[in-house]
Enzyme design. Structure first.
Site, short mmCIF file in Angstrom:
data_model
loop_
_atom_site.label_atom_id
_atom_site.label_comp_id
_atom_site.label_asym_id
_atom_site.label_seq_id
_atom_site.Cartn_x
_atom_site.Cartn_y
_atom_site.Cartn_z
N ASP A 64 0.81 -1.23 0.00
CA ASP A 64 0.00 0.00 0.00
C ASP A 64 0.85 1.28 0.00
OD1 ASP A 64 0.62 -0.95 2.67
OD2 ASP A 64 -0.75 0.56 3.48
N HIS A 143 8.22 -0.91 12.75
CA HIS A 143 7.15 -1.53 11.96
C HIS A 143 7.60 -2.90 11.46
CE1 HIS A 143 3.47 -1.58 9.69
NE2 HIS A 143 4.05 -1.57 8.51
N ASP A 214 4.38 3.93 8.49
CA ASP A 214 3.77 2.98 9.43
C ASP A 214 4.70 2.73 10.60
OD1 ASP A 214 1.98 2.90 7.39
OD2 ASP A 214 2.09 0.74 7.02
ZN LIG Z 1 3.20 -1.24 6.54
ZN LIG Z 2 0.57 0.76 5.36
#
Ligand SMILES: [Zn+2]
Ligand SMILES: [Zn+2]
Length: 310
Positions: A64, A143, A214
């Protein structure tokens, strides 16, 4: 002029209201892109973000956050772009982005250079586009596996010039004022020397914009965001899913607010929100504001100006 425009604010997958991650930062006419989720090029057209950019910064390589670079580079090639492009990302960026760039196109007709960055790196822009007024700093995020965030830090600005004090010191208006303003001592026609101290205030700090990508809330982000004018922190979940946030390496809105508070940031923008908040993220804002008042949640197409603090 310094502003950010959110091109995609949804976590993991697009929704009707929100596209996946991408953010354009525009400073003095220069455009930098942070992340390039699927469909970013169309969001750029929709929200009037220039295609004349030469750098894209990736925080990590979940789908994403980068799939859109394939289509964007292809479109730039069709537009007979000649200027080189630089892509930055953490370890693994070279292999992954070079593979991505070979998909669906025989040859990219302009030079694309991939540079891997690690926490602590100051990304200067190289010889081709040296940065003179700001730097981009990469910092660690949490992350799972080498993700980074980015902080744009402007260099110090000259202090404020006081024309009355300059006149009182007998400095005639003109080029000598400019010299004082730049912090240099000047010699008057009568031979006296005048120093800038007392006429020009202390140097003023530049603006700081911090983009986490993230991450779990973590000390490295708090450090990177110290005194930030704008902290853009992911807030995938609300309080009721705080366990899920922990399991998946994300933050809740409240945790993002705690980071902003600890960093003494001036403003917080929440982004990368779960699909369940796609239509209304009021709940996230409410939870965050209980900790840090100056909070808003991003939505696609939103532009936020970042003024000087003084
Ligand atoms: Zn991620
Ligand atoms: Zn993400």
């Amino acid at each position: 002029m310094l502003s950010v425009t959110f091109l995609g604010t949804s976590a993991a997958r697009p929704t009707v209201e929100r596209n996946v991650s991408a953010m354009a930062l525009v400073r003095e006419g220069e455009t930098l892109l942070f992340e390039c989720g699927e469909g970013t090029q169309r969001q750029m057209m929709r929200y009037g973000v220039s295609f004349a950019l030469s750098e894209i910064f990736f925080t990590h390589f979940h789908a994403d956050h980068f799939l859109g670079v394939i289509g964007l580079i292809r479109t730039l090639g069709l537009q007979t772009r000649a200027e080189p492009m630089r892509l930055y990302g953490p370890k693994g960026a070279k292999k992954l982005l070079n593979q991505a760039l070979q998909l669906g196109v025989e040859r990219v007709p302009f030079e694309v250079e991939v540079q891997e960055v690690k926490p602590g790196d100051v990304i200067t822009g190289g010889n081709r586009a040296p940065r003179t007024a700001y730097d981009i700093h990469a910092f660690a995020t949490d992350h799972g596996g080498g993700s980074v965030g980015y902080a744009l830090r402007e260099h110090e600005r000259p202090g404020r010039f006081d024309p009355d004090k300059a006149r009182a010191a007998g400095v005639p208006e003109g080029p000598l004022w400019g010299k004082l303003q730049r912090g240099e001592a000047v010699e008057l026609p009568d031979g006296r020397n005048v120093v800038p101290e007392g006429i020009v205030s202390e140097k003023r700090r530049g603006r700081i914009v911090v983009f986490t990508g993230d991450t779990r809330p973590c000390a490295a982000v708090v450090d990177a965001a110290q005194g930030a004018d704008l902290l853009i922190h992911e807030a995938t979940f609300g309080e009721e899913e705080k366990e899920r946030a922990k399991e998946t390496g994300h933050s809740t809105a409240r945790e993002a607010a705690q980071v902003a508070l600890a960093a003494k940031a001036r403003r917080l923008v929440l982004s990368h929100v779960s699909a369940r908040y796609s239509i209304s993220a009021d709940e996230l804002v409410k939870e965050a504001r209980e900790v840090f008042k100056e909070t808003v949640v991003a939505k696609d197409g939103m532009t936020i100006e970042v003024p000087f603090a003084d």
